[in-house]
Write a protein that holds these residues in place. Structure first.
Motif, PDB file in Angstrom:
ATOM      1  N   ARG A  89       0.864  -1.185   0.000  1.00 44.05           N
ATOM      2  CA  ARG A  89       0.000   0.000   0.000  1.00 44.05           C
ATOM      3  C   ARG A  89       0.897   1.229   0.000  1.00 44.05           C
ATOM      4  NH1 ARG A  89      -4.219  -1.689   4.882  1.00 44.05           N
ATOM      5  NH2 ARG A  89      -4.660  -3.768   4.032  1.00 44.05           N
ATOM      6  N   GLY A 114       6.031   1.563  12.112  1.00 47.92           N
ATOM      7  CA  GLY A 114       4.947   0.568  12.109  1.00 47.92           C
ATOM      8  C   GLY A 114       4.072   0.634  10.881  1.00 47.92           C
ATOM      9  N   TYR A 156       4.450   0.602   6.711  1.00 46.47           N
ATOM     10  CA  TYR A 156       5.368   0.439   5.589  1.00 46.47           C
ATOM     11  C   TYR A 156       4.566   0.294   4.309  1.00 46.47           C
ATOM     12  CZ  TYR A 156       7.735  -0.867   9.835  1.00 46.47           C
ATOM     13  OH  TYR A 156       8.183  -0.868  11.124  1.00 46.47           O
ATOM     14  N   PHE A 177       4.385  -4.789   3.585  1.00 48.00           N
ATOM     15  CA  PHE A 177       4.312  -5.338   4.937  1.00 48.00           C
ATOM     16  C   PHE A 177       3.706  -6.733   4.851  1.00 48.00           C
ATOM     17  CE2 PHE A 177      -0.271  -4.674   5.302  1.00 48.00           C
ATOM     18  CZ  PHE A 177      -0.478  -3.710   4.330  1.00 48.00           C
ATOM     19  N   GLN A 205       1.207  -9.737   6.077  1.00 47.89           N
ATOM     20  CA  GLN A 205      -0.019 -10.067   6.807  1.00 47.89           C
ATOM     21  C   GLN A 205      -0.186 -11.572   6.900  1.00 47.89           C
ATOM     22  OE1 GLN A 205      -3.433  -8.153   4.966  1.00 47.89           O
ATOM     23  NE2 GLN A 205      -3.228  -6.372   6.293  1.00 47.89           N
ATOM     24  N   ARG A 222     -14.033   0.094  10.635  1.00 47.97           N
ATOM     25  CA  ARG A 222     -13.057  -0.495   9.719  1.00 47.97           C
ATOM     26  C   ARG A 222     -13.101   0.204   8.363  1.00 47.97           C
ATOM     27  NH1 ARG A 222      -9.476  -3.047  10.717  1.00 47.97           N
ATOM     28  NH2 ARG A 222      -9.607  -4.708   9.212  1.00 47.97           N
ATOM     29  N   ALA A 250      -3.017  -0.549  15.615  1.00 46.94           N
ATOM     30  CA  ALA A 250      -3.804  -1.727  15.213  1.00 46.94           C
ATOM     31  C   ALA A 250      -2.878  -2.896  14.883  1.00 46.94           C
ATOM     32  CB  ALA A 250      -4.659  -1.394  14.006  1.00 46.94           C
ATOM     33  N   VAL A 251      -3.084  -3.996  15.573  1.00 45.95           N
ATOM     34  CA  VAL A 251      -2.262  -5.182  15.356  1.00 45.95           C
ATOM     35  C   VAL A 251      -2.952  -6.104  14.346  1.00 45.95           C
ATOM     36  CG1 VAL A 251      -1.252  -7.212  16.469  1.00 45.95           C
ATOM     37  CG2 VAL A 251      -1.393  -5.056  17.704  1.00 45.95           C
ATOM     38  N   ALA A 252      -4.269  -6.183  14.454  1.00 45.05           N
ATOM     39  CA  ALA A 252      -5.029  -7.063  13.573  1.00 45.05           C
ATOM     40  C   ALA A 252      -6.455  -6.542  13.477  1.00 45.05           C
ATOM     41  CB  ALA A 252      -5.044  -8.481  14.128  1.00 45.05           C
ATOM     42  N   GLY A 253      -7.111  -6.879  12.381  1.00 45.55           N
ATOM     43  CA  GLY A 253      -8.487  -6.436  12.242  1.00 45.55           C
ATOM     44  C   GLY A 253      -9.227  -7.309  11.259  1.00 45.55           C
ATOM     45  N   ALA A 278      -7.043 -10.048   9.280  1.00 47.95           N
ATOM     46  CA  ALA A 278      -5.626 -10.026   8.909  1.00 47.95           C
ATOM     47  C   ALA A 278      -4.829  -9.423  10.056  1.00 47.95           C
ATOM     48  CB  ALA A 278      -5.416  -9.212   7.644  1.00 47.95           C
ATOM     49  N   LEU A 279      -3.674  -9.996  10.262  1.00 46.35           N
ATOM     50  CA  LEU A 279      -2.805  -9.582  11.369  1.00 46.35           C
ATOM     51  C   LEU A 279      -1.524  -9.009  10.755  1.00 46.35           C
ATOM     52  CD1 LEU A 279      -1.892 -12.278  14.003  1.00 46.35           C
ATOM     53  CD2 LEU A 279      -0.129 -11.114  12.752  1.00 46.35           C
ATOM     54  N   GLY A 280      -1.064  -7.891  11.267  1.00 50.85           N
ATOM     55  CA  GLY A 280       0.147  -7.257  10.741  1.00 50.85           C
ATOM     56  C   GLY A 280       1.389  -7.833  11.404  1.00 50.85           C
ATOM     57  N   ARG A 283       3.984  -5.408  12.845  1.00 49.87           N
ATOM     58  CA  ARG A 283       3.625  -4.793  14.139  1.00 49.87           C
ATOM     59  C   ARG A 283       3.765  -5.772  15.287  1.00 49.87           C
ATOM     60  NH1 ARG A 283      -1.265  -0.825  12.159  1.00 49.87           N
ATOM     61  NH2 ARG A 283       0.022   0.154  10.552  1.00 49.87           N
TER      62      ARG A 283
HETATM   63  P1  AMP Z   1      -6.175  -4.003   7.331  1.00 45.03           P
HETATM   64  O1  AMP Z   1      -6.019  -4.948   6.180  1.00 45.03           O
HETATM   65  O2  AMP Z   1      -6.009  -2.571   6.939  1.00 45.03           O
HETATM   66  O3  AMP Z   1      -7.360  -4.289   8.162  1.00 45.03           O
HETATM   67  O4  AMP Z   1      -4.924  -4.278   8.276  1.00 45.03           O
HETATM   68  C1  AMP Z   1      -4.791  -5.412   9.081  1.00 45.03           C
HETATM   69  C2  AMP Z   1      -3.505  -5.288   9.855  1.00 45.03           C
HETATM   70  O5  AMP Z   1      -2.401  -5.209   8.965  1.00 45.03           O
HETATM   71  C3  AMP Z   1      -3.416  -4.005  10.664  1.00 45.03           C
HETATM   72  O6  AMP Z   1      -4.026  -4.165  11.906  1.00 45.03           O
HETATM   73  C4  AMP Z   1      -1.929  -3.800  10.770  1.00 45.03           C
HETATM   74  O7  AMP Z   1      -1.390  -4.576  11.831  1.00 45.03           O
HETATM   75  C5  AMP Z   1      -1.405  -4.342   9.472  1.00 45.03           C
HETATM   76  N1  AMP Z   1      -1.126  -3.258   8.518  1.00 45.03           N
HETATM   77  C6  AMP Z   1      -1.999  -2.616   7.713  1.00 45.03           C
HETATM   78  N2  AMP Z   1      -1.378  -1.679   6.969  1.00 45.03           N
HETATM   79  C7  AMP Z   1      -0.069  -1.742   7.308  1.00 45.03           C
HETATM   80  C8  AMP Z   1       1.105  -1.038   6.881  1.00 45.03           C
HETATM   81  N3  AMP Z   1       1.061  -0.093   5.944  1.00 45.03           N
HETATM   82  N4  AMP Z   1       2.295  -1.342   7.467  1.00 45.03           N
HETATM   83  C9  AMP Z   1       2.356  -2.321   8.413  1.00 45.03           C
HETATM   84  N5  AMP Z   1       1.299  -3.015   8.837  1.00 45.03           N
HETATM   85  C10 AMP Z   1       0.098  -2.738   8.296  1.00 45.03           C
END
Ligand code: AMP
Length: 413
Positions: free
Chosen positions: A111, A118, A120, A123, A125, A253, A275-278, A300-302, A305
């Protein structure tokens, strides 16, 4: 010199070791919950993300690496995993396999966000999708599994938040009510939220600037009886699973496809990118993408992070246990052979360059982080012995018969 791109990084030990550890913890837990791995492509048709993630989301509108390839196809580098899994589910007719519809993936996402600690542009997932189960048991199981993975990876002090966005009906009604409210209060909104009024009013609720105020002032979402019941039962089952969570009515979200349950795990220690995961339920997505009527839920979990959170914990050390040194020309071959014997016995062993001086090899041994140095010279070869030098404490060097070496070293480690 060529530099890496902004927001893209090299991962070296101990970080790379932490990533591997997190992945291993996840794989172990996934196996306990009956999940199978799916490996999806990194590049997909651009329209996959437009149609699933949603064309008014930040991810698709502003952050996607999209381009036209050599064949003139409009493609995108995946910003998230769910659309690819859903595409595969439909394209490969996975609803017909009679299996449980549980898939996990581990992969890098891309992205073009503004990089910061934290956050990038590339990253990793770890994600889970459970397709075909509409009941609250699936919601509770998936959140409980996420928490288990975080625990197993060594994360402490996280908090889970959940909310329900209702079904298409509840949401449709609420969108109208909320955008009406936002229109009459547009002057008080930040610039991005003013743009969201017509396109995606719910996003205003999780805006960092306006969200907290709107939580108290804007009309709240009213769930229809079926959605309210689903949400109540999900909470009961989460309690039964021992998951510590709180309801956050402002959690919406960023993606378009969510229905009913949404959730996020946060860690205060991470600062602004907490946010660690969502994840959440997406009951209508599979059908809207041309597949069967298959309600689903995922998260998904980052990994980047999680790695930051467990950085200071033990176990990321990749130092060898033993460092082998040759103190004379005639001991080099025996020292090289010894390395092989140690590794065959399951001990990690390294060396620098047997052709360098003893002093230089000892310096490398100290820098290596090994616990013990084994030194072979002419005398040791003659006597079938080995000098054992502890590197981390002030114990004295001693000579051990070759035949007893491995058991003696094990006592020192
Ligand atoms: P999302 O897909 O946006 O719901 O993101 C799920 C998880 O991915 C988030 O909770 C973060 O831990 C991680 N994440 C999302 N975007 C980034 C990013 N640009 N850099 C690092 N981790 C990310």
């Amino acid at each position: 010199m060529i530099h890496s791109l902004r927001g893209f990084r090299d991962l070296l030990a101990p970080d790379s070791t932490l990533f591997t550890r997190i992945e291993a913890a996840a794989r172990e837990v996934f196996a306990l919950y009956g999940y199978q791995e799916i490996r999806i492509p990194t590049i997909e048709p651009h329209e996959l993300f437009v149609k699933s993630t949603g064309d008014t989301t930040d991810i698709v509108e502003k952050e996607m690496y999209a381009f036209t390839d050599q064949g003139g196809r409009h493609v995108a580098v995946r910003p998230e995993g769910t659309p690819g899994v859903v595409r595969a589910y439909i394209e490969r007719n996975l609803s017909q396999t009679g299996k449980n519809g549980k898939y996990y993936y581990i992969g890098n996402m891309f992205r073009a966000e503004r990089p910061q600690a934290g956050r990038y542009r590339e990253f990793e997932q770890i994600g889970a999708e459970q397709i075909g189960n509409p009941s609250p048991f699936a919601d509770a199981e998936t959140v409980a599994m996420l928490v288990k993975i975080l625990e197993k990876a060594g994360v402490q002090g996280c908090s889970a938040e959940i909310n329900s966005l209702g079904c298409a009906d509840c949401r449709g009604k609420y969108r109208g009510i909320l955008s009406g409210y936002l229109k009459t209060h547009a002057d008080a909104l930040c610039e991005p939220c003013r743009k969201r009024i017509d396109q995606n009013p719910l996003r205003a609720l999780d805006c960092k600037i306006d969200g907290p105020r709107l939580a108290g002032e804007a009309p709240a979402l009213e769930l229809c009886p079926a959605c309210a019941d689903h949400f109540d039962r999900t909470q009961e089952l989460l309690k039964l699973s021992g998951v510590d969570f709180r309801v956050n009515k402002n959690l919406v979200r960023g993606l378009d496809y969510y229905t009913r349950t949404v959730f996020e795990v946060k860690a205060g220690q991470l600062g602004s990118q907490d946010a660690v995961a969502g994840g959440g339920r997406y009951d209508d997505l599979v059908k809207s993408m041309g597949g069967p009527d298959a309600p689903a839920i995922g998260w998904a979990l980052g990994v980047d992070r999680v790695a930051l959170l467990i950085k200071d914990s033990a176990g990321a050390d990749t130092s060898p246990q033993i460092f082998v040194i040759s103190a004379s020309g005639d001991a080099r071959a025996a020292a090289f052979k010894l390395l092989g014997d140690l590794r065959a016995a399951g001990l990690s062993a390294d060396f620098s360059n047997f052709e360098l001086s003893l002093k230089s090899q000892l310096r490398s041994a100290d820098r290596s982080g090994a616990a013990v140095a084994l030194i072979l010279g002419g005398d040791e070869i003659k006597n079938s012995s080995c000098a054992v030098k502890p590197l981390k404490e002030k114990a004295r060097q001693r000579t051990v018969p070759m035949a007893d070496l491995i058991p003696e070293i094990r006592k020192l480690l």
